[in-house]
Design a protein around this motif. Structure first.
Motif, PDB file in Angstrom:
ATOM      1  N   SER A 160      13.148  -9.680  13.151  1.00 17.11           N
ATOM      2  CA  SER A 160      13.796  -8.775  14.095  1.00 17.11           C
ATOM      3  C   SER A 160      12.966  -7.522  14.306  1.00 17.11           C
ATOM      4  O   SER A 160      12.324  -7.021  13.387  1.00 17.11           O
ATOM      5  N   PRO A 161      12.972  -6.965  15.536  1.00  9.93           N
ATOM      6  CA  PRO A 161      12.245  -5.707  15.797  1.00  9.93           C
ATOM      7  C   PRO A 161      12.746  -4.556  14.941  1.00  9.93           C
ATOM      8  O   PRO A 161      12.035  -3.572  14.767  1.00  9.93           O
ATOM      9  N   ILE A 162      13.973  -4.678  14.405  1.00 10.51           N
ATOM     10  CA  ILE A 162      14.508  -3.580  13.606  1.00 10.51           C
ATOM     11  C   ILE A 162      13.695  -3.362  12.334  1.00 10.51           C
ATOM     12  O   ILE A 162      13.713  -2.303  11.724  1.00 10.51           O
ATOM     13  N   TYR A 163      12.951  -4.415  11.889  1.00 10.78           N
ATOM     14  CA  TYR A 163      12.125  -4.299  10.701  1.00 10.78           C
ATOM     15  C   TYR A 163      10.650  -4.104  11.029  1.00 10.78           C
ATOM     16  O   TYR A 163       9.801  -4.127  10.136  1.00 10.78           O
ATOM     17  N   ASP A 164      10.332  -3.935  12.279  1.00 15.17           N
ATOM     18  CA  ASP A 164       8.939  -3.840  12.684  1.00 15.17           C
ATOM     19  C   ASP A 164       8.470  -2.388  12.532  1.00 15.17           C
ATOM     20  O   ASP A 164       8.467  -1.619  13.484  1.00 15.17           O
ATOM     21  N   HIS A 165       8.112  -2.015  11.310  1.00 13.65           N
ATOM     22  CA  HIS A 165       7.607  -0.675  11.045  1.00 13.65           C
ATOM     23  C   HIS A 165       6.141  -0.721  10.659  1.00 13.65           C
ATOM     24  O   HIS A 165       5.642   0.169   9.977  1.00 13.65           O
ATOM     25  N   THR A 166       5.450  -1.765  11.079  1.00 11.35           N
ATOM     26  CA  THR A 166       4.060  -1.942  10.687  1.00 11.35           C
ATOM     27  C   THR A 166       3.206  -0.744  11.082  1.00 11.35           C
ATOM     28  O   THR A 166       2.461  -0.201  10.258  1.00 11.35           O
ATOM     29  N   GLU A 167       3.339  -0.315  12.320  1.00  9.17           N
ATOM     30  CA  GLU A 167       2.517   0.798  12.801  1.00  9.17           C
ATOM     31  C   GLU A 167       2.884   2.095  12.089  1.00  9.17           C
ATOM     32  O   GLU A 167       2.007   2.891  11.740  1.00  9.17           O
ATOM     33  N   ARG A 168       4.162   2.299  11.845  1.00  4.89           N
ATOM     34  CA  ARG A 168       4.599   3.524  11.167  1.00  4.89           C
ATOM     35  C   ARG A 168       4.066   3.574   9.733  1.00  4.89           C
ATOM     36  O   ARG A 168       3.630   4.631   9.260  1.00  4.89           O
ATOM     37  N   ILE A 169       4.103   2.436   9.034  1.00  3.57           N
ATOM     38  CA  ILE A 169       3.570   2.375   7.670  1.00  3.57           C
ATOM     39  C   ILE A 169       2.083   2.716   7.669  1.00  3.57           C
ATOM     40  O   ILE A 169       1.596   3.472   6.829  1.00  3.57           O
ATOM     41  N   ASN A 170       1.363   2.148   8.622  1.00  2.00           N
ATOM     42  CA  ASN A 170      -0.078   2.381   8.693  1.00  2.00           C
ATOM     43  C   ASN A 170      -0.388   3.858   8.961  1.00  2.00           C
ATOM     44  O   ASN A 170      -1.286   4.435   8.347  1.00  2.00           O
ATOM     45  N   GLN A 171       0.373   4.464   9.869  1.00  2.00           N
ATOM     46  CA  GLN A 171       0.128   5.873  10.196  1.00  2.00           C
ATOM     47  C   GLN A 171       0.421   6.769   8.991  1.00  2.00           C
ATOM     48  O   GLN A 171      -0.296   7.740   8.740  1.00  2.00           O
ATOM     49  N   TYR A 172       1.441   6.441   8.231  1.00  2.00           N
ATOM     50  CA  TYR A 172       1.833   7.275   7.102  1.00  2.00           C
ATOM     51  C   TYR A 172       0.825   7.194   5.956  1.00  2.00           C
ATOM     52  O   TYR A 172       0.524   8.193   5.290  1.00  2.00           O
ATOM     53  N   LEU A 173       0.288   5.990   5.728  1.00  2.00           N
ATOM     54  CA  LEU A 173      -0.599   5.789   4.580  1.00  2.00           C
ATOM     55  C   LEU A 173      -2.079   5.887   4.936  1.00  2.00           C
ATOM     56  O   LEU A 173      -2.923   5.840   4.036  1.00  2.00           O
ATOM     57  N   PHE A 174      -2.401   6.009   6.207  1.00  2.00           N
ATOM     58  CA  PHE A 174      -3.803   6.023   6.608  1.00  2.00           C
ATOM     59  C   PHE A 174      -4.522   7.224   5.991  1.00  2.00           C
ATOM     60  O   PHE A 174      -4.046   8.364   6.044  1.00  2.00           O
ATOM     61  N   GLY A 175      -5.670   6.954   5.381  1.00  6.34           N
ATOM     62  CA  GLY A 175      -6.453   8.008   4.751  1.00  6.34           C
ATOM     63  C   GLY A 175      -5.984   8.401   3.376  1.00  6.34           C
ATOM     64  O   GLY A 175      -6.517   9.346   2.785  1.00  6.34           O
ATOM     65  N   LYS A 176      -4.986   7.696   2.840  1.00  2.01           N
ATOM     66  CA  LYS A 176      -4.448   8.017   1.517  1.00  2.01           C
ATOM     67  C   LYS A 176      -4.675   6.845   0.563  1.00  2.01           C
ATOM     68  O   LYS A 176      -4.752   5.698   0.977  1.00  2.01           O
ATOM     69  N   ARG A 177      -4.778   7.176  -0.724  1.00  4.60           N
ATOM     70  CA  ARG A 177      -4.758   6.133  -1.750  1.00  4.60           C
ATOM     71  C   ARG A 177      -3.332   6.041  -2.264  1.00  4.60           C
ATOM     72  O   ARG A 177      -2.698   7.050  -2.566  1.00  4.60           O
ATOM     73  N   PHE A 178      -2.821   4.848  -2.402  1.00  4.20           N
ATOM     74  CA  PHE A 178      -1.412   4.684  -2.737  1.00  4.20           C
ATOM     75  C   PHE A 178      -1.231   3.615  -3.810  1.00  4.20           C
ATOM     76  O   PHE A 178      -2.082   2.739  -4.011  1.00  4.20           O
ATOM     77  N   LEU A 179      -0.118   3.723  -4.500  1.00  5.69           N
ATOM     78  CA  LEU A 179       0.311   2.709  -5.464  1.00  5.69           C
ATOM     79  C   LEU A 179       1.720   2.275  -5.085  1.00  5.69           C
ATOM     80  O   LEU A 179       2.626   3.101  -5.002  1.00  5.69           O
ATOM     81  N   ILE A 180       1.896   0.998  -4.828  1.00  6.10           N
ATOM     82  CA  ILE A 180       3.202   0.433  -4.476  1.00  6.10           C
ATOM     83  C   ILE A 180       3.593  -0.562  -5.554  1.00  6.10           C
ATOM     84  O   ILE A 180       2.796  -1.446  -5.916  1.00  6.10           O
ATOM     85  N   VAL A 181       4.801  -0.423  -6.078  1.00  6.13           N
ATOM     86  CA  VAL A 181       5.310  -1.337  -7.098  1.00  6.13           C
ATOM     87  C   VAL A 181       6.508  -2.080  -6.524  1.00  6.13           C
ATOM     88  O   VAL A 181       7.508  -1.473  -6.160  1.00  6.13           O
ATOM     89  N   MET A 182       6.382  -3.396  -6.407  1.00  2.61           N
ATOM     90  CA  MET A 182       7.492  -4.254  -5.987  1.00  2.61           C
ATOM     91  C   MET A 182       8.032  -4.923  -7.251  1.00  2.61           C
ATOM     92  O   MET A 182       7.442  -5.872  -7.774  1.00  2.61           O
ATOM     93  N   ASP A 183       9.122  -4.396  -7.756  1.00  5.07           N
ATOM     94  CA  ASP A 183       9.619  -4.821  -9.068  1.00  5.07           C
ATOM     95  C   ASP A 183      10.663  -5.929  -8.947  1.00  5.07           C
ATOM     96  O   ASP A 183      11.568  -5.857  -8.114  1.00  5.07           O
ATOM     97  N   ASP A 184      10.519  -6.939  -9.795  1.00  7.57           N
ATOM     98  CA  ASP A 184      11.503  -8.008  -9.931  1.00  7.57           C
ATOM     99  C   ASP A 184      11.768  -8.713  -8.604  1.00  7.57           C
ATOM    100  O   ASP A 184      12.906  -8.816  -8.134  1.00  7.57           O
ATOM    101  N   VAL A 185      10.721  -9.207  -7.992  1.00  6.36           N
ATOM    102  CA  VAL A 185      10.849  -9.999  -6.764  1.00  6.36           C
ATOM    103  C   VAL A 185      11.170 -11.428  -7.164  1.00  6.36           C
ATOM    104  O   VAL A 185      10.467 -12.016  -7.986  1.00  6.36           O
ATOM    105  N   TRP A 186      12.216 -11.995  -6.610  1.00  4.31           N
ATOM    106  CA  TRP A 186      12.653 -13.315  -7.095  1.00  4.31           C
ATOM    107  C   TRP A 186      12.808 -14.352  -5.995  1.00  4.31           C
ATOM    108  O   TRP A 186      12.783 -15.541  -6.252  1.00  4.31           O
ATOM    109  N   SER A 187      13.005 -13.952  -4.730  1.00  5.27           N
ATOM    110  CA  SER A 187      13.264 -14.926  -3.679  1.00  5.27           C
ATOM    111  C   SER A 187      11.949 -15.471  -3.137  1.00  5.27           C
ATOM    112  O   SER A 187      11.103 -14.729  -2.627  1.00  5.27           O
ATOM    113  N   GLU A 188      11.764 -16.793  -3.240  1.00  3.60           N
ATOM    114  CA  GLU A 188      10.555 -17.428  -2.736  1.00  3.60           C
ATOM    115  C   GLU A 188      10.770 -18.076  -1.363  1.00  3.60           C
ATOM    116  O   GLU A 188       9.844 -18.618  -0.771  1.00  3.60           O
TER     117      GLU A 188
END
Length: 800
Positions: free
Chosen positions: A71-99
């Protein structure tokens, strides 16, 4: 066509003109606006149709259409890129279970900037999930099982906790190692079985029975963790099994209030009370039994060692949900389960179809508030078997007093928790018909102005919590009739004008264990009432808050109070005087173990405070901006002190935790004594090794210092030349090499582990009265004191 025509032109002055036809019926404009609105609605429906699946005519959810993550409601790809561009980041996705559906991760991953040395960490129990999330094999970390020795050590720390983790019986050690070997190095399984043994008699035949039971459980379930958890449940006493099953109604990763649990258990009768034991004490013992068995994980502790909140491990939760469904304690069977958790997303069918509910309990997560619809709230009073009604942290569309207008029909109700609910302006009048009430919690109800007199007729009431009710002025008359009351929070005595309950009424509360007083006016305490608290023999915890107090006469009245000599814990909040009351001394409170002083106008402690030594083990100092204290003096009069919480205390001198003037921190006794006193030879070796490392790593070593380093490195000298530290001093800073070289051999020093990346930096060292107090913890907790060479140094820029 004419209505849609617009003529825009820009003149030389930059103004824009718009021309509309004037002879078009107004209803056409209305129709056009409705058409635009309808188009927007259609667009919104199209966007959310993938997120909220459409319902068919019979109410079943249709699974047609593309996955919701497209759905377009989850389409934040460009916003994520703009926010993190030029930064070093650490993302932790904890306890992911759905395959099954990883499109959500694909959309996030597409928006992440690449090639900037950032990191994404994924934790999962399913290797297929890791692969779908693009985790490469060479970057996969598989936690290793515990070794045999580490497994035995962990088991001993739990099973023999009462003996400091030491097993003194060869027979028990043999059986214990047999049990541990079956856990296959899994920490959760080891802790669960160890928790069972902790609660069993240390006898061979008892341990052998548990070992055989565990072996049988493994034969049925090859998963050692689930087998150990099942064994833990099977070995629980019957009353603890009900307490354990109550955890099944909470959502995953929910932080649970201990007070909410134990009060629920009291209300529903899960707690067994024998030999004149108080129900509040028995319920807390039940909670401790679950934590000792490692079935509940502690989240927050208070300074006094009491548990505030807890949570349940995922695998423990899987087990408790399974058992609760089998026993109809809770679950998806709407018509048969007896307990239900309430949150914003509660299914209306659960409320309508179930007439046998015994407990409705709010299960909102931390920082969240339930929003309960009126169609659900109107059903609360229809459950005639209901014993526990907990609506805490909930907001309603209409006043709660109206929704609970028929609460008198709940004849079996024993626990009513309306804490932090809105809007609650008055207690429902029909509550008077409920005769079995044991717990009444109205805390944090800011709009509640008064309590009805019939509350004082609840003879079975054990807990009355009216704390933080800002609009509540006093309690009605008759407090002394609550002879079974054990916990009273937020008691504000009435003045002589108001005619409500006074402090003198506390004399009849012979079972009272915990009391919190709210005092604002001198008229709330009569001279004849100052000795009332001393008559409460069972009182263990006392809190006195003077928030919004006025007048110096209240200070005089507070000075005259007499406290129980056997008091275990004391809290002073917003004390209005400049000096602590005279009764705050070790002679008057000889059994006091925990002391908390927060906020207020205190400048100094009464001289009686320093009269002799205290037995205090825990101390809390908070928001005392003017209180002048010396940490060394506190340690002298409190030799048993084990933990200190200190924050916003700028005048606390010498406290070993940085930032005490602001957010502060926690000091623990083991931090100070975590190293052993080294011998002279050990210290000499540490000094030489440190000097060798520093000679290579530090670029700030003067030539004469370099020569001295070579001398002590060869072992020909271990003495520090006078004035050595002065040679390479820079403004406000000393290099680490100088700090080490001025140390004497007889000073206690922890092991030097000097990393190049750290040593190359100059380090600010704290000074007080020509003494270096400490280096940062990153240097291993080095303590250096009494630097004679520094006393005559030309140091002109020492930090204040």
């Amino acid at each position: 066509m004419l209505a849609g025509c617009e003529f825009l032109c820009n003149n030389s002055d930059g103004y824009s003109f718009c021309w509309f036809p004037t002879k078009v019926p107004s209803r056409y404009f209305i129709g056009r606006q409705l058409g635009e609105l309808n188009g927007k609605i259609s667009s919104i429906k199209e966007k959310i149709s993938y997120y909220v699946a459409p319902l068919s005519g019979n109410g079943n959810i249709q699974e047609e259409g593309p996955p919701r993550w497209s759905s377009p409601i989850y389409d934040h790809t460009e916003r994520i890129n703009q926010y993190l561009f030029g930064k070093r980041f650490l993302i932790v996705m904890d306890d992911v279970w759905s395959e099954e559906d990883c499109l959500w991760w694909e959309r996030i991953y597409e928006g992440l900037p690449k090639g900037n040395k950032s990191c994404v960490i994924v934790t999962t129990r399913n290797e297929k999930v890791a692969r779908k999330m693009r985790v490469q094999e060479e970057r996969t970390h598989r936690p290793k099982f515990l070794t045999e020795s580490d497994s035995w050590l962990l088991f001993c720390n739990v099973a023999f906790a009462a003996n400091c983790g030491h097993c003194t019986s060869d027979q028990l050690e043999e059986i214990g190692k047999e049990i541990v070997s079956r856990c296959k190095g899994l920490p959760l399984a080891i802790k669960a079985v160890g928790g069972i043994m902790l609660c069993k008699d240390p006898r061979y035949h008892e341990w052998k029975r548990i070992a055989d039971h565990f072996k049988g459980a493994l034969d049925e379930n090859h998963n050692s963790v689930m087998a150990s958890l099942q064994l833990s449940y099977d070995e629980l006493p019957s009353y603890l099994k009900s307490c354990f099953l109550s955890l099944s109604i909470y959502p995953e990763d929910c932080v649970i209030s201990k007070d909410q649990l134990v009060r629920w258990w009291i209300g529903e009768g899960f707690v067994t009370v024998r030999n004149s034991r108080l129900s509040t004490e028995a319920s807390e013992d039940c909670f401790s039994s679950l934590t000792n068995r490692c079935l509940v994980e502690v989240v927050d502790w208070d300074y006094n060692g009491k548990i505030c909140t807890c949570k349940v491990h995922d695998m423990v939760r899987d087990l408790v949900i399974k058992i609760a469904a089998e026993d109809c304690f809770s679950g998806e069977n709407f018509s048969k389960c007896h307990h239900l958790g309430i949150n914003t997303d509660v299914d209306h069918r659960r409320i309508v179809t179930n007439k046998k509910l015994r407990a409705l309990v709010s299960t909102s997560k931390s920082g969240e508030v339930n929003k309960i619809a009126s169609c659900i709230g109107n059903k609360f009073c229809d459950f005639r078997y209901l014993r526990v009604l907990d609506l805490s942290k909930s907001i309603f569309e209409v006043p709660l007093g109206a929704l609970l207008g028929n609460i008198g029909n709940l004849k079996l109700l024993t626990c009513l928790n309306l804490s932090n609910t809105h809007p609650l302006t008055n207690v429902p009048a029909s509550l008077e018909k409920v005769k079995k009430l044991q717990v009444l919690d109205l805390s944090y109800c800011q709009s509640l102005r008064s309590l009805p007199p019939f509350v004082m007729n609840f003879q079975n009431l054990a807990v009355l919590d009216i704390g933080h009710c800002g609009s509540l002025e006093f309690l009605p008359k008759g407090l002394g009739m609550l002879s079974n009351l054990q916990i009273l929070i937020g008691f504000k005595p009435a003045t002589t004008v108001n005619g409500g309950s006074r402090i003198a009424d506390l004399r009849n509360l012979v079972q009272l264990r915990i009391l919190e007083l709210q005092l604002t006016l001198a008229d709330e305490i009569d001279d004849s009432e100052t000795g009332t608290l001393a008559d409460l023999e069972k009182l263990q915890v006392l809190a006195i808050s003077c928030f919004k107090s006025s007048g110096s006469e209240l200070i005089t009245k507070l000075e005259k109070l007499c406290l129980p000599k056997k008091l275990h814990e004391l809290s002073l909040k917003f004390y209005p005087g400049k000096m602590t009351p005279g009764w705050l001394n070790p002679a008057s409170l000889s059994m006091l173990c925990y002391l908390s002083i927060s906020a207020g106008n205190l400048v100094m402690l009464n001289e009686n405070f320093w009269g002799s030594t205290w037995r205090i083990e825990g101390l809390k100092l908070d928001s005392l901006s003017h209180l002048n204290l010396d940490w060394k003096m506190i340690q002298q009069v409190m030799p048993s002190l084990g933990i200190v919480h200190a924050s916003w205390c700028p005048e606390l001198k010498g406290f070993p935790i940085d930032g005490v003037a602001f957010r502060g921190g926690v000091w623990k006794k083991e931090d100070r004594n975590s190293y052993t006193q080294p011998t002279d030879r050990q210290t000499q070796g540490q000094l030489i090794n440190a000097a060798k490392s520093l000679a290579v790593l530090s670029p700030n070593v003067a030539a004469e210092d370099q020569g001295y380093i070579q001398t002590i490195s060869s072992g020909s000298s271990t003495e520090t030349p006078p004035g050595m530290a002065i040679e390479t001093v820079t403004t406000r800073r000393l290099t680490l090499i100088n700090a080490v070289l001025v140390a004497r051999r007889n000073h206690a020093m922890s092991t030097y582990e000097l990393l190049a990346s750290v040593v190359k930096q100059e380090i600010l060292i704290q000074w007080i009265n020509n003494t270096i107090l400490h280096l940062p913890k990153g240097m291993g907790g080095l303590g250096i004191h009494n630097m004679d060479p520094l006393k005559d140094s030309p140091w002109d820029h020492r930090p204040e």
